[in-house]
Design a protein around this motif. Structure first.
Motif, mmCIF file in Angstrom:
data_model
loop_
_atom_site.group_PDB
_atom_site.id
_atom_site.type_symbol
_atom_site.label_atom_id
_atom_site.label_comp_id
_atom_site.label_asym_id
_atom_site.label_seq_id
_atom_site.Cartn_x
_atom_site.Cartn_y
_atom_site.Cartn_z
ATOM 1 N N TYR A 104 4.734 11.661 -9.757
ATOM 2 C CA TYR A 104 3.493 11.999 -10.463
ATOM 3 C C TYR A 104 3.659 13.223 -11.357
ATOM 4 C CZ TYR A 104 2.414 16.027 -7.515
ATOM 5 O OH TYR A 104 2.456 17.242 -6.903
ATOM 6 N N ASN A 105 4.621 14.114 -11.042
ATOM 7 C CA ASN A 105 4.764 15.320 -11.861
ATOM 8 C C ASN A 105 6.146 15.427 -12.503
ATOM 9 O OD1 ASN A 105 6.245 15.837 -9.621
ATOM 10 N ND2 ASN A 105 5.357 17.854 -9.200
ATOM 11 N N LEU B 237 2.444 4.597 -2.976
ATOM 12 C CA LEU B 237 2.019 5.977 -2.728
ATOM 13 C C LEU B 237 3.223 6.917 -2.640
ATOM 14 C CD1 LEU B 237 -0.887 5.581 -0.161
ATOM 15 C CD2 LEU B 237 -1.021 6.427 -2.502
ATOM 16 N N ALA C 276 -1.933 13.479 -10.597
ATOM 17 C CA ALA C 276 -2.074 12.950 -9.239
ATOM 18 C C ALA C 276 -3.405 12.215 -9.104
ATOM 19 C CB ALA C 276 -1.994 14.079 -8.218
ATOM 20 N N LEU C 277 -4.461 12.815 -9.668
ATOM 21 C CA LEU C 277 -5.769 12.176 -9.577
ATOM 22 C C LEU C 277 -5.797 10.844 -10.301
ATOM 23 C CD1 LEU C 277 -8.400 15.000 -10.012
ATOM 24 C CD2 LEU C 277 -8.022 13.477 -8.070
ATOM 25 N N TYR D 244 0.802 -1.219 0.000
ATOM 26 C CA TYR D 244 0.000 0.000 0.000
ATOM 27 C C TYR D 244 0.836 1.271 0.000
ATOM 28 C CZ TYR D 244 -4.087 -2.845 1.368
ATOM 29 O OH TYR D 244 -5.092 -3.766 1.414
ATOM 30 N N ILE D 245 1.804 1.340 0.919
ATOM 31 C CA ILE D 245 2.470 2.615 1.154
ATOM 32 C C ILE D 245 3.576 2.887 0.141
ATOM 33 C CG2 ILE D 245 3.657 4.015 2.879
ATOM 34 C CD1 ILE D 245 2.290 2.447 4.990
ATOM 35 N N TRP E 298 -4.149 3.578 -8.200
ATOM 36 C CA TRP E 298 -3.751 2.942 -6.932
ATOM 37 C C TRP E 298 -4.992 2.407 -6.218
ATOM 38 C CZ3 TRP E 298 -5.090 4.204 -1.894
ATOM 39 C CH2 TRP E 298 -4.338 3.582 -0.887
ATOM 40 N N LEU E 299 -6.016 3.274 -6.134
ATOM 41 C CA LEU E 299 -7.245 2.888 -5.432
ATOM 42 C C LEU E 299 -7.868 1.652 -6.073
ATOM 43 C CD1 LEU E 299 -9.215 4.047 -3.220
ATOM 44 C CD2 LEU E 299 -10.561 4.872 -5.137
ATOM 45 N N ALA F 222 -1.979 18.202 -11.255
ATOM 46 C CA ALA F 222 -3.082 17.788 -10.381
ATOM 47 C C ALA F 222 -3.845 16.630 -11.008
ATOM 48 C CB ALA F 222 -4.011 18.965 -10.122
ATOM 49 N N VAL G 141 -5.438 -1.531 -5.394
ATOM 50 C CA VAL G 141 -5.278 -2.072 -4.033
ATOM 51 C C VAL G 141 -6.595 -2.207 -3.270
ATOM 52 C CG1 VAL G 141 -2.948 -1.151 -3.812
ATOM 53 C CG2 VAL G 141 -4.850 0.065 -2.776
ATOM 54 N N LEU G 142 -7.646 -1.499 -3.685
ATOM 55 C CA LEU G 142 -8.890 -1.609 -2.908
ATOM 56 C C LEU G 142 -10.068 -2.112 -3.738
ATOM 57 C CD1 LEU G 142 -8.780 1.594 -0.680
ATOM 58 C CD2 LEU G 142 -8.536 -0.757 0.072
ATOM 59 N N ARG H 267 -2.168 18.144 -16.633
ATOM 60 C CA ARG H 267 -1.624 18.962 -15.571
ATOM 61 C C ARG H 267 -1.202 18.087 -14.393
ATOM 62 N NH1 ARG H 267 -5.405 22.731 -13.279
ATOM 63 N NH2 ARG H 267 -6.897 21.086 -13.739
#
Lengths: 469, 475
Positions: free
Chosen positions: A160-161, A153, A255-256, A149-150, A262-263, A252, A266-267, A250
């Motif tokens: 991410y940028n 992240l 990142a989204l 998980y970590i 990731w979500l 942001a 892992v979930l 962009r």
């Protein structure tokens, strides 16, 4: 790769505070994960020792009773050491010395098995536990949790940028003017994050395990698999970040997108998969098993005479000497009949569960997180599949114990100390090793290769647009 | 003015593709989770009803037997699931479903569904509660992270503020807009949930409805807290990117890191005993006696002498009652003390660990809503213990009846004494009424206060953040 770029990026990360913070967080998380892992491993070892001590105590008590009787004293407690059925064992499940790396399924595996003439295949393995269900439901902060998980992240926080920030700062044209090529520069930059985070995450836990867990040293293949899986998992997330960066969005939005990926991995995906499996292969509740066994037990106990007669017809070699009534043997015949009655329910249950497990083996390739979890658990020897070896050992031992006890029951013999001296002993050697899931590496590296290939095409087209423009 | 802002915000959101995608995903997941929750609970309750019948059948048909053999034949109690559990499976997978009731011992619960699961279970279960606790905050975060920061980056915030719009009204307007959008998203799910609950409820419908209503209220507190927190962060962050990163960081820490870290800390502060040790200590107390109570073995002789004197006979064989029955009951009474002591100690450890989790709710609102939700769904430890206590109370009464019958109707040393079907049929079955909403709510007052505190704190934070918000981007 471009060494100067890698070194420069590393320097930047460390100067920029971000790298320091992320590294610190990883260090803290790993320290927490390893501590929990070690604590839980020691706890399981304590349970193992406790079960073994209880088994030893039982046999000691039996011998003490017989010694007392032989010496003409009154034996302590209820005297039954002379009965063949007193030869029954509680065998502790061995604890993997690599549990610290991933608790896997170890907490839910049976801690012991009961072996004796009347040990039923449905209840032989003992799962009873007094652990706090509250904490089990939340999940353990073990090493595998940190890595699954970590680690991604933290890695995404650094990458991410990677490119979008250059565009936002207006430095992209400078980057594109480099002779090295966009992809190579980006790969070199992400290599810095890889070296900073993934490599320590892959190497430190096995090193700590080798130092802190005696017995870990003999498992080099497992440790190697652990390292390679972790490195490959890191490659997957870097590949994803590279591709997303090259989409020209962009920071942001990057990142989204990466956060959503990731979500999902892992979930959402694992939980949805499990829900789907439950819908297609619903597991009947164990409750059904209990009640079926009860009803069969009652029905058979009323037909005990009849069942015993049939049993002796089928097994003339077991007819009690002199045709006398042998209650234990009658019970055994009834017990076998009940086992037979419960068998279909039990088999159906096992069948559904193994169908679910087979689908997990196939569908794990949909989510790198699932492959990684399964792989880590297998490498640590804590995957539910690792129980297979112990089960086989127990089944073999059950036959051995039956072959020891049954003839003595048939002859209606009272046990003596001499019998206890030759009673079977559970082999102390470790169970047959389960083959390691090296295929997990392909499962992780193949999608990574696709991601990087796509990224390379995007990079080429960005470069060509830039050069034309 | 507030409503105009709210309307603008709402329209903006409805036109936003991100919002529509989120809506579809969340609604699909929530719907599927509620339906699977409903189906699996129904299947379980059916199996349980069959098992209860089969258990009664087995008990009545066990044939002629000595009452003490019947105590070893034993009975089973199967734990029911409330209708509300279809929303939140809570700890169910990690709690045993059945307990074997027999003479001499208070058994721990058996058959945790998690034992028969694939490794996927560790990634969490798809339940209505999981969608509300984990996913919806993410949706909120996605919708709000650039509420202020985005307007600032586009330059519209400056215009708004220069028009004299008070920041507080701006905040209220945006909050109302977002909450309306969320309500539009959640309403269909709430209707489905209420319908399924109603379908699943066999007995008192008002209890189920109340449980659902209270749970909905708690989720509203939780989601509103997240909304105001996000708005506050969006107002105070320098850029929308920073707002997004801070909020994602908060979500990760509240949903993943803090709960697991708190559970780990709780266990290292207040370790749970291990089973072999627990059983060893129980056995020692059984043999040696506890708290000044002599073990039953030492009392036997005393009891015998008293009875011989009372009935004025020489030998136990001449007693009009069965001494063995009395001794068995004596040992039960002693066992009850021992089990009470050890299970209380175990639950004390759990309780202290729960205290650590409650304290951690101060930094993780998820922990508070999680506890409240499963507490009302009847899938928490408290409901489990409530059932376990009822089963144990039944066991004690049931064993006493068997021992008393043996004592009063047979003579010492006579093991040929048997009772039959009429006696088994006259045995009261185990009946269990789950606790009411009021009682469940009382156990969750702490979580409710924590949630309310989170909401209040986040509103204050948002109000403070908009008041000192700057309209222009910092260089």
């Amino acid at each position: 790769m471009l060494r100067p770029v890698v070194l420069h990026e590393l320097q930047q990360l460390m100067r920029d505070r971000v790298g320091v913070v992320v590294l610190l967080l990883l260090g803290l998380a790993l320290a927490g994960g390893l501590t929990t892992g070690l604590t839980m491993q020691r706890k399981q070892q304590a349970i193992h020792a406790g079960v073994q001590a209880e088994n030893a105590r039982h046999f000691q008590e039996m011998r003490a009773q017989l010694e007392a009787v032989a010496a003409g004293r009154k034996p302590k407690g209820f005297f039954f050491a002379n009965r063949p059925t007193a030869v029954r064992y509680t065998i502790a499940r061995p604890v993997s010395p690599l549990t610290v790396l991933s608790l896997g399924d170890s907490e839910l595996m049976p801690a012991s098995a009961e072996v004796g003439l009347f040990s039923s295949s449905t209840t032989r393995f003992q799962n009873a536990s007094i652990d706090n269900p509250q904490n089990q439901h939340i999940g353990r902060f073990d090493t595998a949790f940190v890595l699954i998980y970590i680690l991604p992240l933290l890695l995404l926080a650094l990458t991410y940028n990677l490119l979008s920030v250059e565009r936002e700062r207006g430095t992209l044209p400078l980057l594109l003017n480099q002779p090295a090529g966009l992809l190579r520069i980006l790969l070199s930059k992400s290599l810095a994050s890889f070296l900073l985070l993934v490599v320590p995450a892959a190497v430190v836990p096995p090193a700590v395990t080798l130092l802190a867990s005696p017995g870990a040293a003999g498992h080099f293949a497992n440790l190697a698999l652990f390292v390679l899986l972790t490195l490959s998992y890191g490659v997957f997330w870097i590949g994803a970040a590279l591709l997303v960066n090259l989409l020209g969005l962009r920071s942001a939005t990057n990142a989204l997108l990466l956060g959503s990926l990731w979500l999902t991995m892992v979930l959402l995906l694992p939980a949805t998969l499990q829900a789907a499996l439950d819908a297609f292969y619903p597991l009947p509740s164990r409750i059904e098993l209990i009640s079926q066994a009860r009803v069969a037990e009652v029905e058979n106990s009323q037909k005990r005479k009849e069942i015993a007669d049939r049993f002796y017809q089928d097994h003339p070699e077991l007819v009690p000497a002199g045709g006398k009534e042998n209650r234990t043997l009658d019970f055994y015949a009834t017990f076998l009949e009940t086992e037979k009655a419960v068998h279909p329910v039990h088999a159906h249950f096992e069948q559904q569960l193994s169908a679910q497990q087979a689908w997990v083996r196939r569908l794990q390739f949909l989510s790198p997180a699932v492959i990684f979890r399964e792989g880590l658990a297998a490498a640590a020897g804590t995957h539910s599949a690792n129980l297979a070896g112990f089960r086989q050992q127990i089944d073999a031992f059950q036959t051995q114990v039956r072959d020891f006890v049954l003839p003595r029951v048939v002859q209606a013999r009272e046990l003596t100390l001499a019998d206890y001296a030759v009673a079977p002993v559970f082999p102390s050697g470790s169970a047959r090793a389960v083959s390691l899931p090296w295929s997990g590496l392909i499962g992780l590296l193949f999608p990574s290769a696709i991601l990087i290939a796509l990224a390379s095409r995007r990079a080429a087209s960005i470069e060509s647009i830039f050069l034309k423009g | 003015m507030t409503l105009t802002i709210a309307r603008k915000e709402l329209i903006g959101m409805l036109r936003d593709a991100r919002f529509r995608i989120c809506c579809v995903v969340v609604l699909l997941l929530l719907g599927a989770a509620l339906l699977t929750g409903f189906v699996s609970r129904r299947a379980y309750e059916q199996q349980r009803a069959n098992a209860v019948k089969a258990e009664r059948h087995a008990w009545v048909n066990q044939g002629e037997a000595n009452p003490h053999s019947a105590a070893h034949f034993g009975r089973y109690a199967f734990k029911p699931l409330l209708a509300a559990s279809l929303l939140d499976k809570g700890l169910n997978s990690y709690l045993g479903q059945a307990v074997y009731i027999e003479g001499h011992v208070q058994n721990p619960f058996r058959h945790r569904p998690a034992e028969d699961s694939t490794g996927l279970l560790q990634f969490g279960e798809m339940t209505g509660a999981a969608v509300l606790q984990y996913l919806l905050p993410l949706v909120i975060l996605l919708l709000t992270f650039n509420a202020f920061a985005g307007e600032r980056e586009q330059g519209t915030l400056r215009q708004l503020l220069s028009l004299g719009v008070p920041p507080a009204k701006l905040l209220a307007g945006k909050a109302i807009g977002i909450v309306t959008a969320l309500a539009a998203l959640l309403l269909p799910a709430a209707v489905l949930g209420a319908f399924l609950m109603q379908q699943a409820t066999a007995g008192d419908a008002s209890q189920s409805a109340l449980r659902l209503a209270v749970m909905t209220g708690a989720y509203l507190l939780y989601l509103l807290a997240f909304t105001s927190l996000s708005l506050g962060v969006s107002a105070s962050a320098a850029t929308s990117r920073m707002a997004l990163l801070v909020l994602l960081g908060f979500w990760v820490s509240s949903s993943l890191l803090v709960p697991r870290a708190a559970a780990s800390l709780a266990e290292s502060f207040y370790p749970t005993p291990i089973l072999p040790e627990f059983l060893k200590e129980v056995n020692e107390d059984m043999e040696k006696g506890i708290d000044g109570h002599k073990p039953p073995g030492e009392k036997e002789e005393e009891l015998k002498q008293t009875l011989l004197k009372k009935y004025n006979v020489k030998s136990e064989k001449d007693l009009p009652i069965n001494l063995t029955g009395l001794i068995l009951q004596e040992s039960e009474e002693h066992g009850n003390l021992v089990f009470d002591k050890h299970f209380r100690q175990l639950r004390d450890a759990y309780g202290k660990q729960y205290g650590v989790l409650q304290a951690a709710s101060l930094v993780s609102p998820l922990l508070a809503v999680r506890s409240f939700s499963m507490g009302l769904a009847g899938t928490d430890l408290w409901h489990h213990h409530n059932f376990a206590d009822a089963a144990e109370a039944y066991r004690r009464k049931w064993v006493k009846r068997l021992n008393d019958d043996m004592t009063n109707n047979s003579r010492t040393g006579d093991f040929s004494y048997k009772v039959g079907r009429t006696f088994w049929e006259a045995t009261e079955d185990f009946k269990y009424t789950p606790p009411g909403v009021g009682e469940a709510l009382r156990t969750q007052t702490g979580s409710l206060l924590l949630l309310a505190g989170w909401l209040l704190g986040s509103i204050l934070f948002a109000a403070w953040a908009v008041r000192r918000m700057s309209a222009i981007e910092e260089a």
